[in-house]
Design a protein around this motif. Structure first.
Motif, PDB file in Angstrom:
ATOM      1  N   ASP A  74       0.855   9.969  -8.599  1.00  0.00           N
ATOM      2  CA  ASP A  74       0.946  11.486  -8.646  1.00  0.00           C
ATOM      3  C   ASP A  74       0.078  12.138  -7.619  1.00  0.00           C
ATOM      4  O   ASP A  74      -1.118  11.850  -7.462  1.00  0.00           O
ATOM      5  CB  ASP A  74       0.855  11.850 -10.015  1.00  0.00           C
ATOM      6  CG  ASP A  74       1.110  13.151 -10.426  1.00  0.00           C
ATOM      7  OD1 ASP A  74       2.125  13.586  -9.798  1.00  0.00           O
ATOM      8  OD2 ASP A  74       0.401  13.919 -11.282  1.00  0.00           O
ATOM      9  N   ASP A  75       0.846  13.372  -7.094  1.00  0.00           N
ATOM     10  CA  ASP A  75      -0.028  14.049  -6.184  1.00  0.00           C
ATOM     11  C   ASP A  75      -1.364  14.610  -6.741  1.00  0.00           C
ATOM     12  O   ASP A  75      -2.560  14.717  -6.147  1.00  0.00           O
ATOM     13  CB  ASP A  75       0.581  15.307  -5.834  1.00  0.00           C
ATOM     14  CG  ASP A  75       1.720  15.066  -4.660  1.00  0.00           C
ATOM     15  OD1 ASP A  75       1.638  13.872  -4.319  1.00  0.00           O
ATOM     16  OD2 ASP A  75       2.596  15.775  -4.664  1.00  0.00           O
ATOM     17  N   SER A  76      -1.438  14.852  -8.057  1.00  0.00           N
ATOM     18  CA  SER A  76      -2.745  15.314  -8.735  1.00  0.00           C
ATOM     19  C   SER A  76      -3.858  14.126  -8.931  1.00  0.00           C
ATOM     20  O   SER A  76      -5.121  14.607  -9.206  1.00  0.00           O
ATOM     21  CB  SER A  76      -2.353  15.931 -10.076  1.00  0.00           C
ATOM     22  OG  SER A  76      -1.996  14.927 -11.011  1.00  0.00           O
ATOM     23  N   ALA A  77      -3.522  12.999  -8.519  1.00  0.00           N
ATOM     24  CA  ALA A  77      -4.243  12.013  -8.524  1.00  0.00           C
ATOM     25  C   ALA A  77      -5.150  11.580  -7.314  1.00  0.00           C
ATOM     26  O   ALA A  77      -5.936  10.917  -7.276  1.00  0.00           O
ATOM     27  CB  ALA A  77      -3.496  10.403  -8.989  1.00  0.00           C
ATOM     28  N   ILE A  78      -4.627  12.417  -6.400  1.00  0.00           N
ATOM     29  CA  ILE A  78      -5.275  12.250  -5.171  1.00  0.00           C
ATOM     30  C   ILE A  78      -6.680  13.037  -5.124  1.00  0.00           C
ATOM     31  O   ILE A  78      -6.547  14.324  -5.248  1.00  0.00           O
ATOM     32  CB  ILE A  78      -4.402  12.923  -3.865  1.00  0.00           C
ATOM     33  CG1 ILE A  78      -3.235  11.746  -3.848  1.00  0.00           C
ATOM     34  CG2 ILE A  78      -5.081  12.834  -2.536  1.00  0.00           C
ATOM     35  CD1 ILE A  78      -1.973  12.352  -2.885  1.00  0.00           C
ATOM     36  N   ASP A  79      -7.774  12.504  -4.685  1.00  0.00           N
ATOM     37  CA  ASP A  79      -9.070  13.196  -4.596  1.00  0.00           C
ATOM     38  C   ASP A  79      -9.140  13.739  -3.151  1.00  0.00           C
ATOM     39  O   ASP A  79      -9.327  13.038  -2.379  1.00  0.00           O
ATOM     40  CB  ASP A  79     -10.167  12.226  -4.906  1.00  0.00           C
ATOM     41  CG  ASP A  79     -11.560  12.855  -5.099  1.00  0.00           C
ATOM     42  OD1 ASP A  79     -11.484  14.044  -5.011  1.00  0.00           O
ATOM     43  OD2 ASP A  79     -12.516  12.306  -4.747  1.00  0.00           O
ATOM     44  N   ASP A  80      -9.192  15.169  -3.251  1.00  0.00           N
ATOM     45  CA  ASP A  80      -9.475  15.835  -1.912  1.00  0.00           C
ATOM     46  C   ASP A  80     -10.787  16.604  -2.070  1.00  0.00           C
ATOM     47  O   ASP A  80     -11.046  17.580  -1.038  1.00  0.00           O
ATOM     48  CB  ASP A  80      -8.472  16.629  -1.573  1.00  0.00           C
ATOM     49  CG  ASP A  80      -7.982  17.715  -2.634  1.00  0.00           C
ATOM     50  OD1 ASP A  80      -8.900  17.766  -3.595  1.00  0.00           O
ATOM     51  OD2 ASP A  80      -7.073  18.679  -2.400  1.00  0.00           O
ATOM     52  N   SER A  81     -11.670  16.059  -3.023  1.00  0.00           N
ATOM     53  CA  SER A  81     -12.926  16.981  -3.102  1.00  0.00           C
ATOM     54  C   SER A  81     -13.907  16.931  -2.144  1.00  0.00           C
ATOM     55  O   SER A  81     -14.726  17.835  -1.855  1.00  0.00           O
ATOM     56  CB  SER A  81     -13.522  16.486  -4.459  1.00  0.00           C
ATOM     57  OG  SER A  81     -14.134  15.019  -4.202  1.00  0.00           O
TER      58      SER A  81
ATOM     59  N   GLU B  61       0.831  -1.188  -0.121  1.00  0.00           N
ATOM     60  CA  GLU B  61       0.003  -0.019   0.012  1.00  0.00           C
ATOM     61  C   GLU B  61       0.898   1.136   0.038  1.00  0.00           C
ATOM     62  O   GLU B  61       0.618   2.168  -0.674  1.00  0.00           O
ATOM     63  CB  GLU B  61      -0.996  -0.030   1.165  1.00  0.00           C
ATOM     64  CG  GLU B  61      -2.092   1.279   1.263  1.00  0.00           C
ATOM     65  CD  GLU B  61      -2.867   0.916   2.448  1.00  0.00           C
ATOM     66  OE1 GLU B  61      -3.520   2.237   2.569  1.00  0.00           O
ATOM     67  OE2 GLU B  61      -2.756   0.152   3.227  1.00  0.00           O
ATOM     68  N   LEU B  62       1.869   1.354   0.655  1.00  0.00           N
ATOM     69  CA  LEU B  62       2.816   2.460   0.599  1.00  0.00           C
ATOM     70  C   LEU B  62       3.609   2.772  -0.542  1.00  0.00           C
ATOM     71  O   LEU B  62       3.892   3.667  -1.041  1.00  0.00           O
ATOM     72  CB  LEU B  62       3.721   2.156   2.122  1.00  0.00           C
ATOM     73  CG  LEU B  62       3.401   2.551   3.196  1.00  0.00           C
ATOM     74  CD1 LEU B  62       4.359   2.038   4.342  1.00  0.00           C
ATOM     75  CD2 LEU B  62       2.741   4.038   3.508  1.00  0.00           C
ATOM     76  N   ALA B  63       4.003   1.496  -1.089  1.00  0.00           N
ATOM     77  CA  ALA B  63       4.535   1.661  -2.388  1.00  0.00           C
ATOM     78  C   ALA B  63       3.714   2.005  -3.494  1.00  0.00           C
ATOM     79  O   ALA B  63       3.999   3.167  -4.281  1.00  0.00           O
ATOM     80  CB  ALA B  63       5.033   0.157  -2.726  1.00  0.00           C
ATOM     81  N   ALA B  64       2.421   1.819  -3.452  1.00  0.00           N
ATOM     82  CA  ALA B  64       1.501   2.179  -4.461  1.00  0.00           C
ATOM     83  C   ALA B  64       1.254   3.802  -4.162  1.00  0.00           C
ATOM     84  O   ALA B  64       0.952   4.504  -5.027  1.00  0.00           O
ATOM     85  CB  ALA B  64       0.189   1.567  -4.162  1.00  0.00           C
ATOM     86  N   LEU B  65       1.028   4.225  -2.925  1.00  0.00           N
ATOM     87  CA  LEU B  65       0.891   5.434  -2.435  1.00  0.00           C
ATOM     88  C   LEU B  65       2.238   6.486  -2.959  1.00  0.00           C
ATOM     89  O   LEU B  65       2.051   7.430  -3.505  1.00  0.00           O
ATOM     90  CB  LEU B  65       0.652   5.799  -1.074  1.00  0.00           C
ATOM     91  CG  LEU B  65      -0.967   5.299  -0.771  1.00  0.00           C
ATOM     92  CD1 LEU B  65      -0.724   5.524   0.956  1.00  0.00           C
ATOM     93  CD2 LEU B  65      -1.797   6.031  -1.272  1.00  0.00           C
ATOM     94  N   ARG B  66       3.381   5.778  -2.879  1.00  0.00           N
ATOM     95  CA  ARG B  66       4.425   6.687  -3.184  1.00  0.00           C
ATOM     96  C   ARG B  66       4.699   6.939  -4.733  1.00  0.00           C
ATOM     97  O   ARG B  66       5.000   7.763  -5.248  1.00  0.00           O
ATOM     98  CB  ARG B  66       5.767   5.926  -2.680  1.00  0.00           C
ATOM     99  CG  ARG B  66       7.119   6.692  -2.748  1.00  0.00           C
ATOM    100  CD  ARG B  66       8.107   5.769  -2.237  1.00  0.00           C
ATOM    101  NE  ARG B  66       7.766   5.216  -1.014  1.00  0.00           N
ATOM    102  CZ  ARG B  66       7.995   3.897  -0.575  1.00  0.00           C
ATOM    103  NH1 ARG B  66       8.040   3.092  -1.365  1.00  0.00           N
ATOM    104  NH2 ARG B  66       7.840   3.762   0.685  1.00  0.00           N
ATOM    105  N   ALA B  67       4.077   5.896  -5.385  1.00  0.00           N
ATOM    106  CA  ALA B  67       3.971   5.922  -6.886  1.00  0.00           C
ATOM    107  C   ALA B  67       3.020   6.758  -7.400  1.00  0.00           C
ATOM    108  O   ALA B  67       3.159   7.211  -8.719  1.00  0.00           O
ATOM    109  CB  ALA B  67       4.000   4.501  -7.580  1.00  0.00           C
TER     110      ALA B  67
END
Length: 74
Positions: free
Chosen positions: A33-40, A25-31
């Motif tokens: 991109d910041d723009s792919a994170i949904d903070d809506s 899970e940490l490896a997937a989060l590290r890979a």
């Protein structure tokens, strides 16, 4: 009615080992991109919320006595 206080002691020098699932899970989060994170679903902070901010409310520094003595060698 007040909320109960939750306290947990954690020794940062001896953390429990990560499971393979946690490592993946940490490896997937590290890979990702910041723009792919949904903070809506996170509402923006209003000016009223910022006016209620208190810095260092729960921070109480500990005092440690430290003495430095010169080392004189002959």
């Amino acid at each position: 009615m007040s909320k109960p206080i939750v306290q947990q002691d954690l020794d940062l020098d001896r953390l429990p080992p990560l499971s393979e699932e946690q490592r993946a899970e940490l490896a997937a989060l590290r890979a990702r991109d910041d723009s792919a994170i949904d903070d809506s679903d996170i509402p923006p902070l209003t000016d009223d919320a910022w006016n209620q901010v208190v810095q260092g409310r729960f921070y109480k520094p500990t005092k440690t006595s430290t003495t430095i003595r010169p080392c004189i060698t002959k």
